[in-house]
Design a protein around this motif. Structure first.
Motif, short mmCIF file in Angstrom:
data_model
loop_
_atom_site.label_atom_id
_atom_site.label_comp_id
_atom_site.label_asym_id
_atom_site.label_seq_id
_atom_site.Cartn_x
_atom_site.Cartn_y
_atom_site.Cartn_z
N LYS A 180 0.83 -1.21 0.00
CA LYS A 180 0.00 0.00 0.00
C LYS A 180 0.87 1.27 0.00
CE LYS A 180 -3.53 -0.83 -0.47
NZ LYS A 180 -4.19 -1.42 -1.66
N GLU A 194 1.88 1.82 -3.51
CA GLU A 194 0.76 2.31 -4.30
C GLU A 194 0.55 3.81 -4.14
OE1 GLU A 194 -2.74 0.11 -3.36
OE2 GLU A 194 -2.16 -1.64 -4.53
N LYS A 208 -0.44 3.79 -9.09
CA LYS A 208 -0.92 2.42 -9.30
C LYS A 208 0.15 1.55 -9.95
CE LYS A 208 -4.44 -0.18 -11.84
NZ LYS A 208 -5.58 -0.09 -12.78
N GLY A 244 2.82 0.52 -7.58
CA GLY A 244 2.36 -0.54 -6.69
C GLY A 244 2.41 -1.91 -7.34
#
Length: 287
Positions: free
Chosen positions: A111, A114, A118, A121
């Protein structure tokens, strides 16, 4: 197993631009999630214009009592079976030699990655899987996590601050809430949503053949989607850097024997290097 789940598409993340959104429930320690990599690569390349994926870290293994030797032995056996079945290597000896100390830290780290985007991540998750399943490293170790972040070119200061901060922790808690609300109790699970936010999601639990996922897309789109052409194999290798023979075989519909011949030829040309694994072989593209 597939079934419709109760409730419409969650209000906090409605589909935008692409007609299908897939919630993929994962755990960084799950060998079946790793086994899905070849299929997901092919699906993304051929039909990625129709869907986007949101990764939800389920935390399924974070609550394990990892001091229990019996659980270590069980996990080792599960890993070996998954690797033998899928062709995506993972070495169960990790659980006997260098067991993961705090699995939830790896989830928080995903997380945190991320928060830098995106794509960042996704690249970080893949790197975690590589060092865990192939190198048997403890992905709850901060030095290992930092090296993974460096390898995928994250901002290291920001990454380490976020691991210890509130944002990544809150994002993980949000993922756990979504997992509970959608009644996901097996990993991996994919939940497909179409553009109509009133429609139920289609939950697919477990690992299936490529054709099953294409058929689901066709159902949700109510039309036969247009398949994109595959890139040249060299372009594929250059983009992903490290890939399994199994991934090449699935994406390009090639027998493993043909993949091996191609990679050995490229190795002589110094385009790739062989990365031995306990089950099968991986190849690293030399840029």
């Amino acid at each position: 197993m597939t079934k419709h789940i109760n409730g419409a598409h969650p209000n906090w993340c409605r589909p935008e631009k692409k007609p299908v959104e897939i919630y993929m429930f994962i755990d960084p320690l799950c060998p079946e999630c790793w086994a899905l990599e070849p299929t997901l690569k092919k699906l993304h390349i051929e039909y990625g214009q129709y869907f986007k994926i949101r990764y939800i870290v389920s935390g399924q293994l974070a609550s394990l009592n990892l001091n229990a030797k019996r659980k270590h032995e069980t996990l080792a056996q599960q890993w070996e079976k998954a690797a033998s079945r899928s062709g995506m290597s993972c070495d169960g000896n990790l659980w006997m030699e260098n067991p993961i100390e705090s699995p939830f830290i790896a989830s928080i780290a995903i997380k945190a990655a991320e928060l830098q985007g995106k794509h960042a991540g996704i690249k970080f998750l893949r790197k975690l899987q590589e060092v865990l399943f192939l190198e048997k490293l403890d992905i709850s170790n901060f030095n290992v996590l930092k090296q993974c972040a460096a390898d995928v070119q994250l901002d290291l200061d920001e990454f380490m601050n976020d691991i210890h901060g509130d944002s990544a922790s809150k994002a993980f808690q949000c993922d756990l809430k979504i997992t509970s609300e959608m009644e996901v109790d097996e990993i991996p699970t994919l939940v497909f949503f179409n553009e109509n936010i009133e429609d139920e999601g289609l939950k697919v639990t477990g690992v299936y053949s490529y054709e099953v996922y294409v058929h689901i897309l066709e159902e949700l789109l109510a039309e036969k989607p247009t398949r994109q052409e595959l890139p040249a194999l060299e372009q594929f290798m250059q983009y992903y850097k490290l890939v399994a023979e199994k991934e090449i075989a699935v994406v390009y519909d090639m027998p493993l024997s043909q993949v091996k011949m191609k990679m050995k030829k490229w190795m002589l040309q110094q385009k790739v290097e062989k990365v031995p694994a306990k089950h099968g072989t991986f190849w690293r593209f030399l840029s």
